[in-house]
Design an enzyme around this catalytic site. Structure first.
Site, PDB file in Angstrom:
ATOM      1  N   ARG A 176       0.825  -1.213   0.000  1.00  0.00           N
ATOM      2  CA  ARG A 176       0.000   0.000   0.000  1.00  0.00           C
ATOM      3  C   ARG A 176       0.863   1.268   0.000  1.00  0.00           C
ATOM      4  O   ARG A 176       0.704   2.131  -0.861  1.00  0.00           O
ATOM      5  CB  ARG A 176      -0.923   0.032   1.229  1.00  0.00           C
ATOM      6  CG  ARG A 176      -1.994  -1.013   1.311  1.00  0.00           C
ATOM      7  CD  ARG A 176      -2.938  -1.042   0.120  1.00  0.00           C
ATOM      8  NE  ARG A 176      -3.617   0.193  -0.162  1.00  0.00           N
ATOM      9  CZ  ARG A 176      -4.035   0.567  -1.375  1.00  0.00           C
ATOM     10  NH1 ARG A 176      -3.823  -0.203  -2.428  1.00  0.00           N
ATOM     11  NH2 ARG A 176      -4.659   1.705  -1.557  1.00  0.00           N
ATOM     12  N   ASP A 210      10.563  -5.900  -5.006  1.00  0.00           N
ATOM     13  CA  ASP A 210       9.481  -6.622  -4.345  1.00  0.00           C
ATOM     14  C   ASP A 210       9.477  -8.039  -4.898  1.00  0.00           C
ATOM     15  O   ASP A 210       9.993  -8.279  -5.987  1.00  0.00           O
ATOM     16  CB  ASP A 210       8.127  -5.947  -4.589  1.00  0.00           C
ATOM     17  CG  ASP A 210       7.071  -6.389  -3.578  1.00  0.00           C
ATOM     18  OD1 ASP A 210       6.659  -5.547  -2.749  1.00  0.00           O
ATOM     19  OD2 ASP A 210       6.651  -7.557  -3.616  1.00  0.00           O
ATOM     20  N   CYS A 228       1.511   6.941  10.337  1.00  0.00           N
ATOM     21  CA  CYS A 228       0.508   7.859   9.784  1.00  0.00           C
ATOM     22  C   CYS A 228      -0.224   8.582  10.911  1.00  0.00           C
ATOM     23  O   CYS A 228      -0.524   9.779  10.806  1.00  0.00           O
ATOM     24  CB  CYS A 228      -0.474   7.116   8.889  1.00  0.00           C
ATOM     25  SG  CYS A 228      -1.257   5.683   9.656  1.00  0.00           S
ATOM     26  N   THR A 229      -0.485   7.886  12.017  1.00  0.00           N
ATOM     27  CA  THR A 229      -1.216   8.501  13.129  1.00  0.00           C
ATOM     28  C   THR A 229      -0.361   9.529  13.854  1.00  0.00           C
ATOM     29  O   THR A 229      -0.845  10.603  14.229  1.00  0.00           O
ATOM     30  CB  THR A 229      -1.718   7.411  14.102  1.00  0.00           C
ATOM     31  OG1 THR A 229      -2.521   6.480  13.363  1.00  0.00           O
ATOM     32  CG2 THR A 229      -2.549   8.003  15.217  1.00  0.00           C
ATOM     33  N   ASN A 266      -4.729   8.038   5.782  1.00  0.00           N
ATOM     34  CA  ASN A 266      -3.589   7.303   6.341  1.00  0.00           C
ATOM     35  C   ASN A 266      -2.664   6.720   5.273  1.00  0.00           C
ATOM     36  O   ASN A 266      -1.569   6.285   5.577  1.00  0.00           O
ATOM     37  CB  ASN A 266      -4.055   6.198   7.297  1.00  0.00           C
ATOM     38  CG  ASN A 266      -5.258   5.425   6.790  1.00  0.00           C
ATOM     39  OD1 ASN A 266      -6.395   5.891   6.904  1.00  0.00           O
ATOM     40  ND2 ASN A 266      -5.019   4.256   6.216  1.00  0.00           N
ATOM     41  N   THR A 317      -1.854   1.256  19.961  1.00  0.00           N
ATOM     42  CA  THR A 317      -1.063   2.060  19.026  1.00  0.00           C
ATOM     43  C   THR A 317       0.015   2.786  19.809  1.00  0.00           C
ATOM     44  O   THR A 317      -0.236   3.264  20.916  1.00  0.00           O
ATOM     45  CB  THR A 317      -1.922   3.084  18.254  1.00  0.00           C
ATOM     46  OG1 THR A 317      -1.048   3.942  17.505  1.00  0.00           O
ATOM     47  CG2 THR A 317      -2.777   3.950  19.158  1.00  0.00           C
TER      48      THR A 317
END
Length: 331
Positions: free
Chosen positions: A12, A34, A150-151, A314, A209
């Site tokens: 992602r 990858d 992201c948070t 996010n 988290t």
């Protein structure tokens, strides 16, 4: 000068970092590693259930990607030490596998010829974390850095504005977080986190988290003052931070709104956003700001105790800040 970037891990974040880089003139993606084959990589890049079709041309030639006419080297190495980044002139690696999150493991990219590495997740050791809008000015030439989570990218800029203007005595954060790839489509084994093994589309799942505690690493003045938790919810993308704080200096909610708005229009433009509209989560799909303050959603119990709400994509917001960090450490 164009910064040449290699991406390790085309999940992602790897793919959204790639998409975001196509809109910048200062960064060029020259290589991707990858374990996917090139044809499948091209397919995953072209089509995205959340962000739509890729805006450009994607082809495969001789096992490599040709994107908008430019060749991108494709490799499938398990060990980053074998990646020979120097052969394609890579300046910075975006380490997006979620696996190599320590200095020791990420240093294999340096061994393979890259100059610097940005981890696209919080480091699992003392590798320094940098968040735009919080502590980019503290960067001191380190060759391996983390863009945190992201948070943390949503919470830190907001917490900084509130702390700088009013002082934070203590605070609790809840992130209502969209589904991510680590979750299960139906109930399945998850030995370390039993709740996390429950079906993502069927449940609101309480989760841990480290994002709030990590704010104390990027803003030492808040160390020990914040902690938090997450609720994973059945939405594909866009999350929201609920920050409840006790203030040192009394302030009306209107004064708080004014301080955040001033920062969003000033020194934190492009990082912190501000809205007074009646928004919902899908309104932020594709949002590049990492924290958009929702002025109408917050509430104050009194002038010392307030709940503040800030939205973030996010995937997109975070990935754009990965590129900003790459640019920052390449100056």
């Amino acid at each position: 000068m164009t910064i040449k970037v290699g991406i390790n891990g085309f999940g992602r974040i790897g793919r959204i970092v790639f998409r975001a880089a196509q809109k910048r003139s200062d960064i060029e993606i020259v290589a991707i590693n990858d374990l996917l084959d090139a044809d499948y990589m091209a397919y995953m890049l072209k089509y995205d259930s959340t962000h739509g079709r890729f805006d450009g041309t994607v082809e495969v030639k001789d096992g490599h990607l040709i994107v908008n006419g430019k060749k991108i080297r494709v490799t499938a190495e398990r060990d980053p030490a074998n990646l020979k980044w120097d052969e394609v002139g890579v300046d910075v690696v975006a380490e997006a596998t979620g696996i190599f999150l320590t200095d020791e493991t990420a240093r294999k990219h340096i061994t393979a010829g890259a100059k610097k590495v940005v981890l696209t997740g919080p480091s699992k050791d003392n590798t320094p974390m940098f968040v735009k809008g919080a502590n980019f000015d503290k960067y001191a030439g380190q060759d391996i850095v983390s863009n945190a989570s992201c948070t943390t990218n949503c919470l830190a800029p907001l917490a900084k504005v509130i702390n700088d203007n009013f002082g934070i005595i203590e605070g609790l954060m809840t992130t209502v977080h969209a589904t991510t790839a680590t979750q299960k489509t139906v109930d399945g084994p998850s030995h370390k986190d039993w709740r996390g093994g429950r079906g993502a589309s069927q449940n609101i799942i309480p989760s841990s988290t480290g994002a709030a505690k990590a704010v104390g690493k990027v803003l030492p003045e808040l160390n020990g003052k914040l902690t938090g938790m997450a609720f994973r919810v059945p939405t594909p993308n866009v999350s929201v931070v609920d920050l409840t704080v006790r203030l040192e200096k009394p302030a009306t909610y209107e004064q708080i709104k004014a301080a955040v708005k001033a920062a969003a229009e000033g020194e934190m433009k492009g990082v912190l956003g501000y809205t007074e509209d009646d928004v919902v989560s899908t309104d932020f799909n594709g949002e590049v700001c990492t924290s958009v303050f929702d002025a109408k959603a917050g509430i104050a119990l009194n002038d010392n105790f307030v709940k503040l709400v800030s939205w973030y994509d996010n995937e997109t917001g975070y990935s754009n800040k990965v590129l900003d960090l790459i640019a920052h450490i390449s100056k």
